[in-house]
Design a protein around this motif. Structure first.
Motif, PDB file in Angstrom:
ATOM      1  N   SER A 151       0.800  -1.219   0.000  1.00  0.00           N
ATOM      2  CA  SER A 151       0.000   0.000   0.000  1.00  0.00           C
ATOM      3  C   SER A 151       0.831   1.266   0.000  1.00  0.00           C
ATOM      4  O   SER A 151       0.317   2.355  -0.214  1.00  0.00           O
ATOM      5  N   GLY A 152       2.121   1.149   0.271  1.00  0.00           N
ATOM      6  CA  GLY A 152       2.953   2.327   0.410  1.00  0.00           C
ATOM      7  C   GLY A 152       2.907   2.938   1.794  1.00  0.00           C
ATOM      8  O   GLY A 152       3.607   3.906   2.069  1.00  0.00           O
ATOM      9  N   PHE A 153       2.084   2.375   2.702  1.00  0.00           N
ATOM     10  CA  PHE A 153       2.014   2.871   4.068  1.00  0.00           C
ATOM     11  C   PHE A 153       3.220   2.349   4.867  1.00  0.00           C
ATOM     12  O   PHE A 153       3.868   1.379   4.491  1.00  0.00           O
ATOM     13  N   THR A 154       3.472   2.992   5.994  1.00  0.00           N
ATOM     14  CA  THR A 154       4.501   2.521   6.911  1.00  0.00           C
ATOM     15  C   THR A 154       3.898   1.462   7.824  1.00  0.00           C
ATOM     16  O   THR A 154       2.831   1.671   8.401  1.00  0.00           O
ATOM     17  N   ALA A 155       4.559   0.314   7.934  1.00  0.00           N
ATOM     18  CA  ALA A 155       4.052  -0.792   8.754  1.00  0.00           C
ATOM     19  C   ALA A 155       5.169  -1.297   9.660  1.00  0.00           C
ATOM     20  O   ALA A 155       6.278  -1.560   9.193  1.00  0.00           O
ATOM     21  N   VAL A 156       4.866  -1.431  10.939  1.00  0.00           N
ATOM     22  CA  VAL A 156       5.831  -1.914  11.928  1.00  0.00           C
ATOM     23  C   VAL A 156       5.287  -3.220  12.518  1.00  0.00           C
ATOM     24  O   VAL A 156       4.209  -3.227  13.121  1.00  0.00           O
ATOM     25  N   LYS A 157       6.031  -4.308  12.353  1.00  0.00           N
ATOM     26  CA  LYS A 157       5.573  -5.591  12.901  1.00  0.00           C
ATOM     27  C   LYS A 157       5.748  -5.591  14.412  1.00  0.00           C
ATOM     28  O   LYS A 157       6.808  -5.219  14.931  1.00  0.00           O
ATOM     29  N   VAL A 158       4.699  -6.017  15.117  1.00  0.00           N
ATOM     30  CA  VAL A 158       4.727  -5.992  16.586  1.00  0.00           C
ATOM     31  C   VAL A 158       4.469  -7.357  17.207  1.00  0.00           C
ATOM     32  O   VAL A 158       4.560  -7.513  18.427  1.00  0.00           O
ATOM     33  N   GLY A 159       4.131  -8.357  16.411  1.00  0.00           N
ATOM     34  CA  GLY A 159       3.860  -9.669  16.973  1.00  0.00           C
ATOM     35  C   GLY A 159       3.203 -10.567  15.947  1.00  0.00           C
ATOM     36  O   GLY A 159       3.232 -10.286  14.741  1.00  0.00           O
ATOM     37  N   SER A 160       2.611 -11.633  16.420  1.00  0.00           N
ATOM     38  CA  SER A 160       1.906 -12.560  15.535  1.00  0.00           C
ATOM     39  C   SER A 160       0.840 -13.295  16.335  1.00  0.00           C
ATOM     40  O   SER A 160       0.890 -13.334  17.570  1.00  0.00           O
ATOM     41  N   VAL A 161      -0.120 -13.856  15.630  1.00  0.00           N
ATOM     42  CA  VAL A 161      -1.182 -14.622  16.281  1.00  0.00           C
ATOM     43  C   VAL A 161      -1.348 -15.966  15.581  1.00  0.00           C
ATOM     44  O   VAL A 161      -1.107 -16.097  14.384  1.00  0.00           O
ATOM     45  N   ARG A 162      -1.762 -16.953  16.360  1.00  0.00           N
ATOM     46  CA  ARG A 162      -1.981 -18.290  15.836  1.00  0.00           C
ATOM     47  C   ARG A 162      -3.469 -18.589  15.791  1.00  0.00           C
ATOM     48  O   ARG A 162      -4.227 -18.105  16.625  1.00  0.00           O
ATOM     49  N   ARG A 163      -3.866 -19.403  14.827  1.00  0.00           N
ATOM     50  CA  ARG A 163      -5.235 -19.912  14.799  1.00  0.00           C
ATOM     51  C   ARG A 163      -5.214 -21.266  15.503  1.00  0.00           C
ATOM     52  O   ARG A 163      -4.545 -22.197  15.047  1.00  0.00           O
ATOM     53  N   VAL A 164      -5.940 -21.365  16.625  1.00  0.00           N
ATOM     54  CA  VAL A 164      -5.797 -22.539  17.488  1.00  0.00           C
ATOM     55  C   VAL A 164      -7.137 -23.235  17.727  1.00  0.00           C
ATOM     56  O   VAL A 164      -8.197 -22.601  17.704  1.00  0.00           O
ATOM     57  N   VAL A 165      -7.040 -24.537  17.970  1.00  0.00           N
ATOM     58  CA  VAL A 165      -8.189 -25.330  18.415  1.00  0.00           C
ATOM     59  C   VAL A 165      -8.061 -25.476  19.932  1.00  0.00           C
ATOM     60  O   VAL A 165      -6.981 -25.795  20.446  1.00  0.00           O
ATOM     61  N   CYS A 166      -9.143 -25.225  20.630  1.00  0.00           N
ATOM     62  CA  CYS A 166      -9.056 -25.225  22.094  1.00  0.00           C
ATOM     63  C   CYS A 166     -10.319 -25.817  22.719  1.00  0.00           C
ATOM     64  O   CYS A 166     -11.373 -25.900  22.088  1.00  0.00           O
ATOM     65  N   GLY A 167     -10.178 -26.194  23.977  1.00  0.00           N
ATOM     66  CA  GLY A 167     -11.303 -26.698  24.752  1.00  0.00           C
ATOM     67  C   GLY A 167     -10.970 -26.616  26.232  1.00  0.00           C
ATOM     68  O   GLY A 167      -9.833 -26.329  26.622  1.00  0.00           O
ATOM     69  N   ALA A 168     -11.951 -26.881  27.067  1.00  0.00           N
ATOM     70  CA  ALA A 168     -11.768 -26.832  28.517  1.00  0.00           C
ATOM     71  C   ALA A 168     -11.215 -28.167  29.020  1.00  0.00           C
ATOM     72  O   ALA A 168     -11.491 -29.221  28.441  1.00  0.00           O
ATOM     73  N   PRO A 169     -10.457 -28.139  30.110  1.00  0.00           N
ATOM     74  CA  PRO A 169      -9.971 -29.398  30.699  1.00  0.00           C
ATOM     75  C   PRO A 169     -11.104 -30.380  30.993  1.00  0.00           C
ATOM     76  O   PRO A 169     -10.934 -31.595  30.813  1.00  0.00           O
ATOM     77  N   SER A 170     -12.258 -29.875  31.435  1.00  0.00           N
ATOM     78  CA  SER A 170     -13.384 -30.774  31.745  1.00  0.00           C
ATOM     79  C   SER A 170     -13.872 -31.496  30.498  1.00  0.00           C
ATOM     80  O   SER A 170     -14.287 -32.664  30.563  1.00  0.00           O
ATOM     81  N   TYR A 171     -13.825 -30.816  29.333  1.00  0.00           N
ATOM     82  CA  TYR A 171     -14.240 -31.480  28.094  1.00  0.00           C
ATOM     83  C   TYR A 171     -13.277 -32.607  27.750  1.00  0.00           C
ATOM     84  O   TYR A 171     -13.702 -33.715  27.375  1.00  0.00           O
ATOM     85  N   PHE A 172     -11.988 -32.352  27.859  1.00  0.00           N
ATOM     86  CA  PHE A 172     -11.002 -33.369  27.490  1.00  0.00           C
ATOM     87  C   PHE A 172     -11.053 -34.564  28.434  1.00  0.00           C
ATOM     88  O   PHE A 172     -10.802 -35.698  28.020  1.00  0.00           O
ATOM     89  N   GLU A 173     -11.409 -34.328  29.693  1.00  0.00           N
ATOM     90  CA  GLU A 173     -11.542 -35.445  30.636  1.00  0.00           C
ATOM     91  C   GLU A 173     -12.659 -36.393  30.211  1.00  0.00           C
ATOM     92  O   GLU A 173     -12.546 -37.612  30.358  1.00  0.00           O
TER      93      GLU A 173
END
Length: 296
Positions: A151-173
């Motif tokens: 885009s020609g804009f100034t961009a500063v990388k500050v981190g990253s994010v993951r796409r995760v599958v998750c659940g509660a401990p009670s569900y996994f039990e």
């Protein structure tokens, strides 16, 4: 003033590699842009572009002149901003945009801390799950998740994010822990119906699983709540469940099968010429987001 304007037009053409696009961005007619560049070439006695019906490229002389013009124009803008006072002292209203949940969780605290540090400033936030045109909507700073278009804009990388599958401990039990993406077909799934949602969940090594959620919700907050309650599994960006991960209410599974993380950038338009309100906020946002362990 005519020479300054001609240099400004020349730089825009060099940046866009297009006379017509430069005319659109500068709110000029294409013939006027062409005439300005031609007059500049006549004045300095050198050809600046090689033009064909399909491309516009800088000549060797044009490439050197481009660097000089950008430096000169930058110095002029900095001098004008300094004279006006906006370059030295934050003033006015700061407009910031980010995606809805990320903005509420991670950007809003930075904005409020900034207002505490600069009490004469005001701020306006636009937290939406859509791509905001920062020029058309008058935005000073955007925090963007995902790969950026050029885009020609100034961009500063500050981190990253993951796409995760998750659940509660009670569900996994009760239901066990899936060890491969294909095993998700044997688990209860809560899925969001937001604009970016898809029934096909993609994983590393080109693995794809089409899920059939038993529960569909129109917000990520709702599917996260269902997962925390132990009802089933869901898939979200990991920053969205940061607090629940830290206190153990949720656990991530299939980490080895995750897609590469998505980058987070702080984006703004003016670069070195940004007014003080933008530069000071960008500095604060970059520092805060890079220090957040959930994002790095």
């Amino acid at each position: 003033m005519d020479r300054w304007q001609a240099m400004r037009i020349f730089v825009k053409v060099a940046e866009t590699a297009s006379f017509s696009e430069s005319a659109r961005q500068l709110h000029m007619s294409a013939p006027a842009v062409t005439r300005a560049v031609a007059a500049l070439e006549d004045a300095i006695g050198a050809r600046l572009f090689v033009r064909t019906t399909r491309s516009v490229k800088l000549t060797e002389a044009g490439d050197r002149y481009f660097d000089d013009c950008r430096r000169i124009l930058s110095d002029i803008l900095e001098a004008e901003a300094a004279a006006a006072g906006s370059y030295a002292t934050p003033s006015g209203t700061l407009a910031v945009t980010a995606s809805l949940l990320f903005g509420q969780m991670y950007v809003l605290p930075i904005v409020t801390d900034y207002l505490d540090a600069y009490p004469t400033m005001a701020a306006r936030t636009l937290f939406l799950d859509r791509q905001v045109n920062i020029v058309e909507e008058g935005i000073d700073v955007a925090v963007r998740i995902g790969h950026l278009a050029d885009s020609g804009f100034t961009a500063v990388k500050v981190g990253s994010v993951r796409r995760v599958v998750c659940g509660a401990p009670s569900y996994f039990e009760k239901h066990g822990v899936p060890t491969t993406p294909q095993q998700l077909k044997d688990h209860r799934i809560a899925a969001s119906t937001s604009a970016w949602a898809s029934p096909e969940w993609r994983f590393a090594r080109d693995q794809r699983v089409t899920v059939h959620p038993s529960l569909q919700c129109n917000t990520n907050d709702a599917v996260i709540a269902a997962a925390i309650a132990g009802w089933g599994l869901t898939r979200v960006l990991h920053y969205q469940i940061g607090p629940a991960l830290l206190d153990g209410r949720l656990q991530v599974v299939l980490s080895d099968d995750e897609e590469p993380p998505l980058p987070i950038h702080v984006v703004y338009t003016e670069g070195r010429q940004a007014p003080a309100k933008v530069r000071t906020f960008v500095d604060a946002a970059v520092t805060a987001l890079r220090a957040n362990r959930l994002l790095n």
